[in-house]
Design a protein around this motif. Structure first.
Motif, PDB file in Angstrom:
ATOM      1  N   PRO A 139       0.806  -1.228   0.000  1.00 15.45           N
ATOM      2  CA  PRO A 139       0.000   0.000   0.000  1.00 15.45           C
ATOM      3  C   PRO A 139       0.837   1.276   0.000  1.00 15.45           C
ATOM      4  CG  PRO A 139      -0.115  -1.122   2.133  1.00 15.45           C
ATOM      5  CD  PRO A 139       0.527  -2.078   1.172  1.00 15.45           C
ATOM      6  N   LEU A 140       2.045   1.225   0.531  1.00 13.18           N
ATOM      7  CA  LEU A 140       2.891   2.420   0.569  1.00 13.18           C
ATOM      8  C   LEU A 140       3.541   2.714  -0.778  1.00 13.18           C
ATOM      9  CD1 LEU A 140       4.625   2.058   4.055  1.00 13.18           C
ATOM     10  CD2 LEU A 140       2.896   3.739   3.394  1.00 13.18           C
ATOM     11  N   SER A 141       3.665   1.720  -1.633  1.00 12.98           N
ATOM     12  CA  SER A 141       4.272   1.950  -2.942  1.00 12.98           C
ATOM     13  C   SER A 141       3.226   2.085  -4.046  1.00 12.98           C
ATOM     14  CB  SER A 141       5.243   0.815  -3.290  1.00 12.98           C
ATOM     15  OG  SER A 141       4.558  -0.425  -3.384  1.00 12.98           O
ATOM     16  N   ALA A 142       1.971   1.785  -3.731  1.00 14.76           N
ATOM     17  CA  ALA A 142       0.912   1.826  -4.740  1.00 14.76           C
ATOM     18  C   ALA A 142       0.604   3.254  -5.172  1.00 14.76           C
ATOM     19  CB  ALA A 142      -0.355   1.169  -4.185  1.00 14.76           C
ATOM     20  N   GLN A 143       0.103   3.392  -6.388  1.00 11.18           N
ATOM     21  CA  GLN A 143      -0.341   4.687  -6.932  1.00 11.18           C
ATOM     22  C   GLN A 143       0.740   5.773  -6.758  1.00 11.18           C
ATOM     23  OE1 GLN A 143      -4.022   5.081  -4.664  1.00 11.18           O
ATOM     24  NE2 GLN A 143      -5.196   4.458  -6.467  1.00 11.18           N
ATOM     25  N   ARG A 144       1.927   5.426  -7.208  1.00  9.32           N
ATOM     26  CA  ARG A 144       3.069   6.347  -7.144  1.00  9.32           C
ATOM     27  C   ARG A 144       3.339   6.824  -5.716  1.00  9.32           C
ATOM     28  NH1 ARG A 144       2.518  10.148 -12.602  1.00  9.32           N
ATOM     29  NH2 ARG A 144       2.433   8.410 -14.094  1.00  9.32           N
ATOM     30  N   LYS A 145       3.212   5.909  -4.780  1.00  9.26           N
ATOM     31  CA  LYS A 145       3.511   6.157  -3.364  1.00  9.26           C
ATOM     32  C   LYS A 145       2.599   7.209  -2.739  1.00  9.26           C
ATOM     33  CE  LYS A 145       8.377   4.768  -3.572  1.00  9.26           C
ATOM     34  NZ  LYS A 145       9.759   5.143  -3.218  1.00  9.26           N
ATOM     35  N   THR A 146       1.351   7.244  -3.157  1.00 17.25           N
ATOM     36  CA  THR A 146       0.425   8.254  -2.635  1.00 17.25           C
ATOM     37  C   THR A 146       0.317   8.191  -1.122  1.00 17.25           C
ATOM     38  OG1 THR A 146      -0.882   8.334  -4.663  1.00 17.25           O
ATOM     39  CG2 THR A 146      -1.970   9.030  -2.647  1.00 17.25           C
ATOM     40  N   LEU A 147       0.098   7.011  -0.565  1.00 12.74           N
ATOM     41  CA  LEU A 147      -0.071   6.888   0.879  1.00 12.74           C
ATOM     42  C   LEU A 147       1.212   7.252   1.609  1.00 12.74           C
ATOM     43  CD1 LEU A 147      -2.186   6.083   2.986  1.00 12.74           C
ATOM     44  CD2 LEU A 147      -1.326   3.739   2.857  1.00 12.74           C
ATOM     45  N   ARG A 148       2.334   6.785   1.098  1.00 11.37           N
ATOM     46  CA  ARG A 148       3.621   7.140   1.711  1.00 11.37           C
ATOM     47  C   ARG A 148       3.822   8.644   1.710  1.00 11.37           C
ATOM     48  NH1 ARG A 148       8.382  10.183   0.213  1.00 11.37           N
ATOM     49  NH2 ARG A 148       9.915   9.648   1.806  1.00 11.37           N
ATOM     50  N   ASN A 149       3.564   9.284   0.593  1.00 14.56           N
ATOM     51  CA  ASN A 149       3.793  10.725   0.492  1.00 14.56           C
ATOM     52  C   ASN A 149       2.832  11.535   1.353  1.00 14.56           C
ATOM     53  OD1 ASN A 149       5.895  10.276  -1.301  1.00 14.56           O
ATOM     54  ND2 ASN A 149       4.613  10.523  -3.110  1.00 14.56           N
ATOM     55  N   ASN A 150       1.632  11.015   1.584  1.00  9.75           N
ATOM     56  CA  ASN A 150       0.716  11.699   2.491  1.00  9.75           C
ATOM     57  C   ASN A 150       1.214  11.648   3.931  1.00  9.75           C
ATOM     58  OD1 ASN A 150      -1.051  12.445   0.474  1.00  9.75           O
ATOM     59  ND2 ASN A 150      -2.444  10.723   0.792  1.00  9.75           N
ATOM     60  N   ILE A 151       2.016  10.639   4.229  1.00  7.30           N
ATOM     61  CA  ILE A 151       2.633  10.558   5.554  1.00  7.30           C
ATOM     62  C   ILE A 151       3.901  11.394   5.602  1.00  7.30           C
ATOM     63  CG2 ILE A 151       3.800   8.994   7.171  1.00  7.30           C
ATOM     64  CD1 ILE A 151       1.857   6.796   6.234  1.00  7.30           C
ATOM     65  N   TYR A 152       4.700  11.318   4.539  1.00 11.92           N
ATOM     66  CA  TYR A 152       5.987  12.013   4.519  1.00 11.92           C
ATOM     67  C   TYR A 152       6.427  12.169   3.070  1.00 11.92           C
ATOM     68  CZ  TYR A 152      10.774  13.164   5.997  1.00 11.92           C
ATOM     69  OH  TYR A 152      11.975  13.800   6.222  1.00 11.92           O
ATOM     70  N   SER A 153       6.435  13.396   2.570  1.00 11.48           N
ATOM     71  CA  SER A 153       6.693  13.609   1.150  1.00 11.48           C
ATOM     72  C   SER A 153       8.146  13.958   0.825  1.00 11.48           C
ATOM     73  CB  SER A 153       5.787  14.727   0.607  1.00 11.48           C
ATOM     74  OG  SER A 153       6.103  15.976   1.204  1.00 11.48           O
ATOM     75  N   ALA A 182      -7.734  16.331   4.029  1.00 11.10           N
ATOM     76  CA  ALA A 182      -7.572  15.038   3.365  1.00 11.10           C
ATOM     77  C   ALA A 182      -7.577  15.165   1.844  1.00 11.10           C
ATOM     78  CB  ALA A 182      -8.663  14.076   3.811  1.00 11.10           C
ATOM     79  N   LYS A 183      -8.069  16.287   1.335  1.00 11.48           N
ATOM     80  CA  LYS A 183      -8.102  16.510  -0.105  1.00 11.48           C
ATOM     81  C   LYS A 183      -6.946  17.393  -0.580  1.00 11.48           C
ATOM     82  CE  LYS A 183     -13.140  16.049  -0.355  1.00 11.48           C
ATOM     83  NZ  LYS A 183     -14.423  16.735  -0.690  1.00 11.48           N
ATOM     84  N   ARG A 184      -6.098  17.788   0.333  1.00 11.00           N
ATOM     85  CA  ARG A 184      -4.982  18.668  -0.025  1.00 11.00           C
ATOM     86  C   ARG A 184      -3.780  17.845  -0.496  1.00 11.00           C
ATOM     87  NH1 ARG A 184      -6.158  22.954  -1.633  1.00 11.00           N
ATOM     88  NH2 ARG A 184      -4.478  24.215  -0.714  1.00 11.00           N
ATOM     89  N   SER A 185      -2.860  18.482  -1.188  1.00 16.27           N
ATOM     90  CA  SER A 185      -1.693  17.778  -1.720  1.00 16.27           C
ATOM     91  C   SER A 185      -0.780  17.340  -0.577  1.00 16.27           C
ATOM     92  CB  SER A 185      -0.914  18.682  -2.676  1.00 16.27           C
ATOM     93  OG  SER A 185      -0.246  19.710  -1.961  1.00 16.27           O
ATOM     94  N   ASP A 186       0.061  16.341  -0.870  1.00 16.55           N
ATOM     95  CA  ASP A 186       0.918  15.784   0.178  1.00 16.55           C
ATOM     96  C   ASP A 186       1.919  16.795   0.724  1.00 16.55           C
ATOM     97  OD1 ASP A 186       3.110  15.749  -1.756  1.00 16.55           O
ATOM     98  OD2 ASP A 186       2.288  13.875  -2.529  1.00 16.55           O
ATOM     99  N   LYS A 187       2.244  17.835  -0.030  1.00 19.41           N
ATOM    100  CA  LYS A 187       3.219  18.822   0.433  1.00 19.41           C
ATOM    101  C   LYS A 187       2.636  19.788   1.464  1.00 19.41           C
ATOM    102  CE  LYS A 187       5.451  18.340  -3.996  1.00 19.41           C
ATOM    103  NZ  LYS A 187       4.441  17.303  -4.360  1.00 19.41           N
ATOM    104  N   ARG A 188       1.344  19.682   1.727  1.00 23.22           N
ATOM    105  CA  ARG A 188       0.683  20.508   2.730  1.00 23.22           C
ATOM    106  C   ARG A 188       0.324  19.682   3.971  1.00 23.22           C
ATOM    107  NH1 ARG A 188      -1.432  25.082  -0.334  1.00 23.22           N
ATOM    108  NH2 ARG A 188      -0.993  24.728  -2.539  1.00 23.22           N
ATOM    109  N   THR A 245      -4.390   8.678   8.306  1.00 24.88           N
ATOM    110  CA  THR A 245      -3.616   8.045   7.235  1.00 24.88           C
ATOM    111  C   THR A 245      -2.930   6.787   7.740  1.00 24.88           C
ATOM    112  OG1 THR A 245      -3.221  10.234   6.270  1.00 24.88           O
ATOM    113  CG2 THR A 245      -1.859   8.422   5.469  1.00 24.88           C
ATOM    114  N   SER A 246      -2.425   6.836   8.965  1.00 21.79           N
ATOM    115  CA  SER A 246      -1.798   5.659   9.553  1.00 21.79           C
ATOM    116  C   SER A 246      -2.813   4.534   9.730  1.00 21.79           C
ATOM    117  CB  SER A 246      -1.173   6.015  10.906  1.00 21.79           C
ATOM    118  OG  SER A 246      -0.585   4.882  11.502  1.00 21.79           O
ATOM    119  N   THR A 247      -4.034   4.889  10.101  1.00 21.58           N
ATOM    120  CA  THR A 247      -5.098   3.883  10.218  1.00 21.58           C
ATOM    121  C   THR A 247      -5.344   3.216   8.863  1.00 21.58           C
ATOM    122  OG1 THR A 247      -6.155   5.048  12.055  1.00 21.58           O
ATOM    123  CG2 THR A 247      -7.526   3.521  10.799  1.00 21.58           C
TER     124      THR A 247
END
Length: 431
Positions: A139-153, A182-188, A245-247
């Motif tokens: 799940p952390l590498s899926a969709q170009r690491k979306t979940l990972r980047n939401n935790i730490y970009s 939750a709808k904002r970009s990972d850099k925010r 996100t961690s959940t």
């Protein structure tokens, strides 16, 4: 300050999809290298797992790494991250109510203590996440690491974007729509945004005049205390979002249909991985974080070995976690995460060290264990990465060299002896 985006060499996961009538968790090695399998054995030459006389239970290795290393690492992060919202709210309530004009020393001391508690919680959470950075898969590498980047970009960060969202959150809307982090970009969002909000002592916004926009038009008219209160209020929202996100991560990883079970059931009919070795290869792909992100971007780039913000000279401003001054702690945690995967967490658990022993590659195992120990010692000798870059760059160069010793083995003997494949981004990397 405009978006700051460093190059990121993302290790691509390579799934080895093999045809054949069945899958075994062990195989017979042939010529060329340990674990070699010829095509008439039901594979494509890359699903081996023995040295010819012995068998190695690859499923046991996967189960050990999932159950003893990866899942506990994600759980530790979740525990840490879920402690943050309450601590941040306790700090922010005091920050919002504080009036510096009253010169109340007791109130000031309480405020400082609450802020320090929130900062220490961030540091503990960051250490647990830096362990997980060596385990970016599923799940952390899926969709170009979306979940990972939401935790730490990191290394793609934008403090200007965070400053803007402080005011969007305060206003409760963006362009007439309700604000939803939750709808904002990972850099925010994420740990990097939280670091900036908690540790940056400069209360001026970081946007250029051209990029500030209407959101920050009134920022400079506010008192310093008002700005602190606004930042801490947004920090609470960021921490709550991180918790959610961690959940999501734990559910997608450890749920009944989660990725942990996909890995552990590798080789079974209908599984994503036709062979156990293909699943193992995905786990080892994640270890290449130590080559690209750790060696190249956390160490070589600020050392000036690659182009950086200062050109090609030593550049302390390009270190990770610059506001929290937590750069070397992150590096130590990365090395520890690598070691956990390599050893299975401890001597009682099955790890890649055992796989190497089974393949008759004990020499490679010993070289890598010594390399890991040397890298840890070198990193321990660096007290503060930012300072060391300007006052003792030799100690940083030594850390880089010791990390490189490990990654050189990873890219060569480790991969070859276990009949694995390099991630695509590392295939041509001979540094």
């Amino acid at each position: 300050m405009a978006l700051k985006l460093k190059p990121l060499l993302i290790a691509a996961s390579v799934a080895l999809i093999l045809s054949g009538c069945g899958e075994s968790t062990s195989a017979t090695a042939g010529e060329g290298h340990a674990g070699h399998v010829t095509d008439n054995q039901g594979g494509n030459g890359n699903n081996g797992g023995t040295d010819g006389n012995n068998t190695f239970d690859q499923t046991k290795l996967i189960e050990s790494l999932v159950d003893n290393v990866i899942t506990p690492t994600y759980q530790a992060f979740d525990t840490n991250v879920k402690s943050q919202p309450a601590l941040l709210k306790a700090y922010c309530d005091l920050e919002t109510a504080y009036d510096p004009a009253l010169e109340d020393q007791q109130a000031k001391d309480q405020l400082n203590e609450a802020k320090l508690n929130a900062q220490n919680a961030w540091k503990e959470t960051m250490v647990s996440w830096q362990h997980a950075e060596l385990m970016i898969l599923g799940p952390l590498s899926a969709q170009r690491k979306t979940l990972r980047n939401n935790i730490y970009s990191w290394p793609a960060v934008s403090t200007c974007s965070v400053d803007q969202d402080v005011m969007f959150f305060y206003a409760g809307e963006i362009n007439g729509n309700d604000y939803d982090i939750a709808k904002r970009s990972d850099k925010r969002r994420g740990l990097d945004a939280l670091e900036y909000l908690l540790f940056n002592e400069n209360m001026g916004h970081s946007c250029s005049a051209a990029s500030a926009g209407d959101a920050l038009s009134d920022w400079d008219n506010k008192t310093e205390q008002a700005r602190k209160a606004l930042r801490c209020q947004f920090a609470v929202a960021v921490a709550e979002d991180l918790s959610e996100t961690s959940t999501q991560l734990l559910y997608q990883w450890a749920g009944e249909d989660g990725y942990a079970n996909v890995l552990k059931q590798a080789g079974q009919p209908g599984n994503k991985f036709a062979t156990t070795l293909a699943a193992i290869n995905e786990i080892t792909d994640a270890l290449f974080y130590m080559t690209e992100e750790l060696k190249d971007y956390k160490l070589a780039t600020p050392l000036g070995m690659f182009s950086n913000s200062c050109g090609t000279s030593v550049c302390a401003q390009d270190v990770e976690s610059i506001y929290a001054k937590h750069s070397i702690e992150n590096i130590r945690a990365n090395i520890a995460g690598f070691e956990k995967i390599f050893t299975g967490g401890d001597a009682e658990n099955t790890g890649f060290d055992d796989f190497l022993d089974d393949q008759g590659a004990t020499d490679t195992k010993e070289i890598m264990l010594k390399g890991i120990a040397d890298a840890k010692l070198a990193a321990d000798e660096v007290e503060n990465l930012q300072s060391a870059l300007t006052t003792d760059s030799a100690s940083v160069e030594k850390t880089h060299a010791k990390v490189k010793d490990v990654t050189d083995q990873l890219k060569n003997d480790f991969i070859n002896k276990l009949a694995l494949e390099l991630p695509q981004t590392s295939a041509g990397d001979n540094d």
